[in-house]
Design an enzyme around this catalytic site. Structure first.
Site, short mmCIF file in Angstrom:
data_model
loop_
_atom_site.label_atom_id
_atom_site.label_comp_id
_atom_site.label_asym_id
_atom_site.label_seq_id
_atom_site.Cartn_x
_atom_site.Cartn_y
_atom_site.Cartn_z
N LYS A 176 1.04 -0.91 0.23
CA LYS A 176 -0.26 0.31 0.20
C LYS A 176 1.08 1.57 0.19
O LYS A 176 1.70 1.31 1.35
CB LYS A 176 -0.94 0.40 1.30
CG LYS A 176 -1.86 1.01 1.19
CD LYS A 176 -1.98 2.24 0.49
CE LYS A 176 -2.00 2.95 2.02
NZ LYS A 176 -1.74 4.89 1.09
N GLU A 251 9.18 1.57 10.90
CA GLU A 251 10.59 2.55 10.26
C GLU A 251 9.45 4.07 10.56
O GLU A 251 9.23 4.53 9.66
CB GLU A 251 11.14 2.43 9.75
CG GLU A 251 11.69 1.18 8.95
CD GLU A 251 13.00 1.50 9.05
OE1 GLU A 251 13.58 2.86 10.03
OE2 GLU A 251 13.76 0.05 8.99
N CYS A 285 13.75 10.68 6.66
CA CYS A 285 13.50 10.45 7.52
C CYS A 285 14.50 11.27 8.85
O CYS A 285 14.30 11.07 10.11
CB CYS A 285 12.86 9.13 8.15
SG CYS A 285 14.05 7.79 7.14
N GLU A 383 9.80 17.11 14.56
CA GLU A 383 9.66 16.75 12.95
C GLU A 383 8.98 17.61 12.09
O GLU A 383 7.81 17.46 12.26
CB GLU A 383 9.46 15.16 12.11
CG GLU A 383 9.72 15.28 11.33
CD GLU A 383 9.49 13.52 10.61
OE1 GLU A 383 8.78 13.45 11.24
OE2 GLU A 383 11.19 12.73 10.37
P1 NAP Z 1 2.40 9.29 7.19
O1 NAP Z 1 0.94 9.26 7.10
O2 NAP Z 1 2.49 8.00 8.69
O3 NAP Z 1 2.06 7.47 5.86
C1 NAP Z 1 2.16 6.71 5.57
C2 NAP Z 1 1.70 5.81 5.00
O4 NAP Z 1 0.75 4.99 6.54
C3 NAP Z 1 0.68 5.35 4.17
O5 NAP Z 1 1.34 4.71 3.15
C4 NAP Z 1 -0.64 6.43 4.24
O6 NAP Z 1 -1.45 6.36 3.63
C5 NAP Z 1 -0.49 4.74 5.55
N1 NAP Z 1 -1.72 5.39 6.46
C6 NAP Z 1 -2.35 6.44 7.03
N2 NAP Z 1 -3.07 6.79 7.44
C7 NAP Z 1 -2.88 4.82 8.13
C8 NAP Z 1 -3.63 4.01 8.95
N3 NAP Z 1 -4.79 4.52 9.63
N4 NAP Z 1 -3.77 3.03 9.08
C9 NAP Z 1 -2.55 1.93 8.11
N5 NAP Z 1 -2.23 3.34 7.12
C10 NAP Z 1 -1.85 4.53 7.28
O7 NAP Z 1 3.30 9.34 6.08
P2 NAP Z 1 4.02 9.87 5.64
O8 NAP Z 1 3.05 11.69 5.80
O9 NAP Z 1 3.72 9.27 4.02
O10 NAP Z 1 6.12 10.18 5.60
C11 NAP Z 1 6.74 10.86 6.61
C12 NAP Z 1 6.84 9.92 7.95
O11 NAP Z 1 6.96 8.90 7.64
C13 NAP Z 1 8.33 11.26 8.37
O12 NAP Z 1 7.61 11.26 9.65
C14 NAP Z 1 8.91 10.03 7.77
O13 NAP Z 1 10.39 10.95 9.03
C15 NAP Z 1 8.34 8.73 8.39
N6 NAP Z 1 9.37 8.36 6.99
C16 NAP Z 1 10.41 7.36 8.39
C17 NAP Z 1 11.33 6.68 7.68
C18 NAP Z 1 12.31 5.72 7.79
O14 NAP Z 1 13.12 4.82 7.37
N7 NAP Z 1 12.19 5.60 9.79
C19 NAP Z 1 11.55 6.77 6.14
C20 NAP Z 1 10.61 7.48 5.56
C21 NAP Z 1 9.81 8.61 6.00
P3 NAP Z 1 -1.47 7.61 2.60
O15 NAP Z 1 -0.92 8.25 2.11
O16 NAP Z 1 -2.93 7.43 1.59
O17 NAP Z 1 -2.39 8.67 4.12
#
Ligand code: NAP
Ligand code: MG
Length: 480
Positions: A176, A251, A285, A383
């Site tokens: 997804k 992650e 991230c 962040e």
């Molecule tokens: P996000 O809002 O948490 O979304 C991540 C994924 O989860 C997306 O595919 C999102 O789908 C899905 N999602 C949203 N709500 C959900 C729910 N209730 N249940 C299951 N899945 C759900 O994060 P983002 O804004 O895409 O990415 C930014 C974040 O990722 C930052 O905090 C960054 O630090 C972190 N990140 C961490 C790493 C690492 O390796 N540690 C790497 C890259 C990014 P939708 O897009 O449809 O909302």
């Protein structure tokens, strides 16, 4: 250019059962790139059914492991062959520069596939020392159906961090991708079929995370969730998954300290500070979003940072050094953080506003540097995930380590110094999953990556990732 328009479920290109679609937007000019299926719970369920069938009845988990390796290697070659197309999709979808997509990310996707292709026939158990009449051994087995939920900042790259090891170990998957950045994942799934991956082994469902992501987390036939994204969503996933005893790896976010001592090679350190925060517009991230600078060189460093930051002029990602942030939501959020920084009393020494290009369209933000930041301010604790740097002074080594660790997060950290003892003390004392010495933002398929504290748990990349995608079975055999 052809744009992907269908989900891939059970080897078929399909529309959403409910018929819904949504538009994928180019953040560089706010234009519509194409329409994608807005999948729902039925689509998520269909994908899980396909993955379950491919695992329980298909030959992917049971075939000669070297054959799995060959498929992954073929897929790596196809990714290389289609590098320009995939890179262009990534640049259109999330505004990363053509250089980053084409020269760094897509080639790295292929390298990671090759790396794990090599492991396919090297995931072993042990034969343990056993007395006469007994044989004790361990077997490594795939977990089953893995649901991968990925973010938008490195769409295909972070999906591959999960797909490559999971498939090498013989699992099947539902991916997804983030809603705003699904193009490359869909195209990749087509290439996987072309490479000979059996139908149902890799399924991709597009649409809202709150709907599809949640359906996958709750589904009893999903054995493991591999999540990359925000800490808030990650915590929610862990809570829901607990009810079904699914395996979970997370992650999550970061607020990584990048620490410059007075004895550093300052030219290198400044360059590291810039790539640490402005690479991929700060949507990383592990971004070095807190720059800790020793007080004796603080004023000089701030002056140079301001000059250097101003050179990262945002613009059309096909040619500029820095592209737009990935979406309108992200644009609003980052600008809001910049205002918060000003209100908290930090001194804005570069940028600090939206950047307007001629067309008047696109989500461009000036590379922004805040000096005189106190680590207790919210712009140092939370962040931002954009091109905003917080520069914090420190007095000595103990002070630097205390500030570095004064964060809920623990994803990455870096130190710039010529003193090897100091560097190694920092490596030991800093609470972060990755530590760079005289470097920033460097990754290798062999080097595990993951978080301490609120940055999550589990490790991706390296041999360590194989633990995340296998069960360890112990066997005791009485020989009679
Ligand atoms: P996000 O809002 O948490 O979304 C991540 C994924 O989860 C997306 O595919 C999102 O789908 C899905 N999602 C949203 N709500 C959900 C729910 N209730 N249940 C299951 N899945 C759900 O994060 P983002 O804004 O895409 O990415 C930014 C974040 O990722 C930052 O905090 C960054 O630090 C972190 N990140 C961490 C790493 C690492 O390796 N540690 C790497 C890259 C990014 P939708 O897009 O449809 O909302
Ligand atoms: Mg987009």
């Amino acid at each position: 250019m052809n744009f992907p328009s269908s989900m891939i479920i059970g080897g078929e290109a399909v529309a959403a059962v409910g018929g819904g679609t949504y538009e994928s937007i180019n953040p560089a000019d706010e234009s519509v790139i194409c329409s994608l299926p807005a999948g729902g719970v039925e689509d998520a369920n269909a994908a899980v059914t396909a993955a379950r069938k491919a695992f329980d009845e298909g030959d992917w988990p049971t075939m000669a492991p070297s054959r799995r390796g060959r498929v992954l290697r073929k897929l790596a070659d196809l990714v290389r062959k289609h590098r320009d197309e995939l890179a262009q999709l990534e640049t259109l979808d999330v505004g990363k520069t053509a250089f980053d997509s084409g020269k760094i990310e897509i080639p790295t996707v292929a390298n990671i596939l090759d790396y794990y292709a090599g492991f396919a026939d090297k995931v072993t158990g042990d034969t343990l020392p056993s007395e006469a009449g007994v044989l004790r051994m361990t077997l490594r087995e795939p977990i089953g159906v893995v649901a991968a939920i990925t973010p938008w900042n490195f769409p295909l790259l972070l999906a591959t961090w999960k797909i490559a090891p999971a498939l090498a170990c013989g699992n099947t998957m539902v991916l997804k991708p983030a809603k705003i950045s699904s193009l490359t994942s869909l195209r990749f799934a087509e290439l996987a079929l072309e490479a000979g991956l059996p139908a149902g082994v890799l399924n991709v469902v597009t649409g809202s995370g709150a709907v599809i992501g949640e359906a996958l987390v709750n589904h009893p036939d999903v054995d493991k969730i591999a999540f990359t994204g925000s800490t808030a969503v990650g915590i929610g996933i862990q809570q829901k998954a607990a009810g079904t005893t699914k395996r979970v790896t997370l992650e999550l976010g970061g607020k990584s300290p990048n620490v410059i001592f007075e004895d550093a090679d300052l030219k290198q350190a400044l360059r590291g500070a810039m790539t640490g925060i402005f690479y991929n517009k700060g949507e990383v991230c592990a971004a070095g979003s807190r720059l800790l600078v020793q007080r004796s060189i603080y004023d000089d460093v701030c002056e140079q940072l301001a000059t250097m930051a101003a050179k990262f002029v945002p613009g059309d990602p096909s040619s500029a050094r820095m592209g737009p942030v990935a979406s309108k939501a992200q644009y609003d959020s980052v600008l809001n953080w910049i205002e918060k920084g000003k209100a908290e009393g930090a001194r804005c020494i570069s940028g600090g506003e939206a950047h307007h290009v001629e067309s008047g369209k696109g989500y461009y933000i000036q590379p922004t540097v805040f000096a005189d930041v106190d680590n207790a301010m919210s712009i140092a604790q939370e962040e931002i995930f954009g091109p905003v740097l917080a520069v914090i002074p420190f007095d000595d080594e103990a002070d630097a380590i205390a500030i570095a660790n004064d964060s809920p997060y623990g994803l990455a950290a870096a130190i710039w110094t010529r003193d090897v003892g100091r560097a190694l003390r920092f490596v030991r004392k800093v609470k972060a999953g990755t530590v760079w010495v005289n470097a920033y933002n460097l990754y290798d398929p062999s080097l595990p990556f993951g978080g301490y504290k609120a940055s999550g748990f589990g490790r991706e990349l390296g041999e360590a990732a194989l633990d995340s995608y296998t069960e360890l079975k112990s066997a005791w055999i009485n020989l009679g």
